[in-house]
Write an enzyme that holds these catalytic residues in place. Structure first.
Site, short mmCIF file in Angstrom:
data_model
loop_
_atom_site.label_atom_id
_atom_site.label_comp_id
_atom_site.label_asym_id
_atom_site.label_seq_id
_atom_site.Cartn_x
_atom_site.Cartn_y
_atom_site.Cartn_z
CG ASP A 417 -1.87 1.11 1.15
OD1 ASP A 417 -2.86 1.04 0.46
OD2 ASP A 417 -1.99 1.91 1.97
CD GLU A 446 -2.61 1.71 -3.50
OE1 GLU A 446 -3.56 2.27 -3.84
OE2 GLU A 446 -1.69 1.79 -2.63
#
Length: 695
Positions: A417, A446
């Protein structure tokens, strides 16, 4: 690179249609007071811009090895790439010129062995090619016939004296030399020898080389196939099997109930299941539904607000079960043919144990409070970002411990993330440490950031990367985007084309209707070997929170109750289409490649056309595979146009007829390089065509 003898194996660790017998390299020894060698070598690929990191590929990927090289005057050259597999198996592959005036030479090789490969280019004066070119012109014109015959005869004699050549080949060359010198040999007879394909094949496999120039050794990291190929599906385990009581209270789903969803995910053909964070969720500043600042009783909070009194990053949320339950879930997924990918989000809720035990891992503001995460205008009061500078050794050791912990539970894939909000050198270090111990581990970045940052993360080690695919929707945007992925950054950046996420519901999907959902996933599934969808896509969930590009009643902040089976029974599910796409992907190895995209043309500004071709020599099936995708990217109309194909890519001459089958509908047509198409967004907006045969 040191010369190594070829290992005797039943099958080589590569596929290529241009392998030649291994010969030791004896570099030309000339002047060493210039940068350029005798035969120049420029723009050697694969490579990573800047030269700081090594390029990468995945097992079975058709990798273009290329170099720009030339020689003064009209004499011809040849080029090889010498490969050394991790096992020590050495091979030599002949490059071909691109014939486009760029002096670019290339060959495709598909490495089948995981690990670090070494390669170097060897360029040489090709004496047969030089003679063949000159003799073909001069003898046909009646110029210097005897001289050309003598030069050819001497060359053939030299080659015939090489004991490394097969006996039959040596006899062929000796006989040709004798005939070139016979008094009765006229121009026509000499041309027969010039055009003898057996002689040409002999010199192609075993050229007579001069002025051999050897490039420096380079490395190529070849990772496991899942690092480059996969169909991803994302769901929240707390929603799978969740129940709502008569009083409205929700009982969370568990790993055990979530496992009941695995057969349906497998039936759709997905082979990677990505789980958002499964850890305890903070209670301090917990967000409520639709990202409100106050959570109501029963609101589960965002899984990305990691940590509470129940534990941190090495713990599972007690509502989901135990660590043993998680391992059982991973095992059940594996039995269904699915790998579990786990979220790695390096941040903490205010009540994460790290906050009390290691306050130095966070940023303290002048008023004494800890800074929470912001992405203006968005604020994340329930999340504290990590400060990597106060105690870099401490945070490195802790994150490595956490990753090792989840690897021990059976996880080999991590979706990371927001990696662009952490130092690049941290990721380079972590990925190097982890993959040195566990070479099969895959990290997906990401990161939606500036191109330089996204590319740097890929260069530093991330095996996969999110991209801006979700915001590339017009024909022109997609042509530029897909061509760049295949031909500009493929040596180091592997795209994962997610069509939606819990954070991303683009205007195209909000207003594109069911056609829009079909169009986007069909392009993603065929354009890249790795793509993904977030649960709810198959139910056409398209209502956004006002003023945003994310779903209303977002699953990040609440449980979702979906009637999967009922939707299929009513014909309101895209699941059968997803299953069809994934079956097509499995059956057609051309779709398992990234670098083979070729953009074609249409007369309509909404009709996107591209193909993916894989030669038989590079295919695991041993057969050519060609897919043509024609997509109407206007989700609100029917379009009629003519598409224009460069059929030479798959070996069909312009104007020649060939047969195609639409793998979506089963329709069969006879096509040429120019074809009429009609695509109705309200029925089937995308052709996925398999070139079945040629005539």
């Amino acid at each position: 690179m040191a010369t190594a003898s070829r290992q005797k194996t039943s099958s080589p660790p590569w596929r290529s249609g241009a392998a030649v017998p291994v010969r030791p390299a004896a570099p030309w020894q000339g002047d060493r007071d210039t940068i350029a060698p005798r035969l120049p070598l420029f723009d050697q690929r694969p490579s990573v811009p800047g030269g700081l990191y090594r390029p990468k590929a995945f097992v079975g990927e058709a990798v273009p090895f290329g170099v720009t090289t030339f020689r003064e005057g009209h004499d011809r050259i040849g080029a090889h790439v010498r490969l050394l597999a991790p096992s020590g198996d050495e091979s030599l592959h002949r490059l071909s010129p691109l014939d486009d005036g760029t002096d670019r030479w290339s060959v495709l090789v598909a490495p089948l062995e995981q690990g670090v490969w070494r390669f170097r280019f060897e360029v040489f004066g090709d004496e047969y090619a030089t003679w063949h070119h000159a003799a073909g012109i001069k003898i046909a014109a009646g110029v210097d016939v005897e001289l050309m015959c003598e030069i050819g005869a001497a060359l053939f004699e030299r080659a015939a004296a090489e004991k490394s050549r097969p006996a039959a080949e040596r006899r062929l060359l000796s006989d040709a030399a004798r005939r070139l010198r016979e008094e009765g040999t006229d121009a026509a007879a000499a041309l027969d020898i010039v055009e003898d394909h057996r002689i040409a094949a002999s010199f192609a496999a075993r050229p007579v080389r001069s002025l051999l120039t050897v490039g420096e050794e380079r490395e190529l990291l070849v990772e496991r196939a899942r690092a480059g190929v996969g169909a991803w599906y994302e769901f929240f385990p707390r929603s799978e099997g969740a129940t709502r009581g008569a009083d409205g209270a929700v009982v969370s789903g568990t790993f055990e109930t979530a496992a009941l969803r695995l057969p349906a995910v497998a039936a759709m053909g997905f082979d990677v299941l990505y789980l958002p964070p499964i850890h305890p969720i903070g209670t301090v500043h917990r967000k409520g539904r639709n990202n409100t600042l106050e959570a109501l009783p029963g609101d589960p909070g965002s899984p990305w607000a990691i940590g509470s009194a129940d534990g941190g990053h090495d713990t599972v949320h007690p509502d989901l079960g135990t660590l043993e339950d998680f391992r059982a879930f991973v095992d059940a997924a594996r039995e269904a043919g699915i790998e579990v990918a786990l979220d790695l989000a390096l941040q903490a809720a205010p009540d994460h144990p790290w906050v009390a035990e290691h306050p130095e891992w966070f940023t303290t503001l002048p008023d004494g409070t800890i800074a929470y995460a912001e992405n203006p205008p968005k604020k994340y009061q329930d999340i504290y970002p990590i400060n990597f500078d106060n105690d870099p050794d401490g945070i490195r050791a802790e994150v490595l411990r956490v990753v090792r912990h989840w690897i021990a539970q059976g996880v080999q894939i991590f979706r990371v993330d927001n990696p662009h909000t952490k130092p690049l050198q941290f990721w380079e270090w972590l990925i190097r440490e982890v993959t040195a111990e566990h070479p099969g581990v895959v990290f997906l970045a990401e990161a939606f950031a500036r191109p330089a940052i996204m590319q740097a993360l890929a260069k530093a080690g991330f095996q996969q990367s999110y991209t801006y695919f979700t915001w590339r929707n017009t024909k022109g945007q997609l042509e530029e985007f897909l061509d760049g992925l295949a031909h500009e950054t493929a040596d180091y950046l592997r795209p994962n084309l997610f069509v939606n996420t819990p954070d991303i519901l683009t205007e195209y999907l909000q207003y594109g209707g069911r056609a829009g959902y079909k169009i986007r996933v069909a392009i993603a599934a065929t354009a890249a070997p790795t793509y993904g969808v977030y649960a709810g896509y198959e139910l056409y969930e398209s209502v956004a929170r006002p003023g945003s590009e994310e779903n209303i009643d977002n699953e990040k902040y609440e449980y979702k109750f979906r009637d999967w089976e009922g939707a299929e029974e009513r014909g309101d599910s895209l699941a059968p289409y997803l299953a069809q796409l994934n079956r097509i992907r499995r059956e057609h190895p051309a779709l398992g490649q990234l670098r083979n995209i070729d953009i074609h043309w249409s007369d309509d500004d909404a009709i996107l056309v591209f193909s993916k071709h894989l030669d038989a020599a590079l295919s695991p099936t041993g057969a050519d595979d060609t897919i043509i995708v024609v997509a109407n990217v206007d989700a609100h109309s029917a379009r009629e146009t003519t598409v224009h194909l460069d059929t030479r890519i798959w070996g069909v001459d312009p104007g020649e007829e060939f047969e195609v089958e639409d793998l979506i509908t089963g329709a069969v047509w006879h096509w040429r390089d120019h074809n009429y198409v009609r695509l109705d967004a309200f029925s089937e907006p995308v052709h996925i065509l398999h070139v079945r045969s040629t005539r």
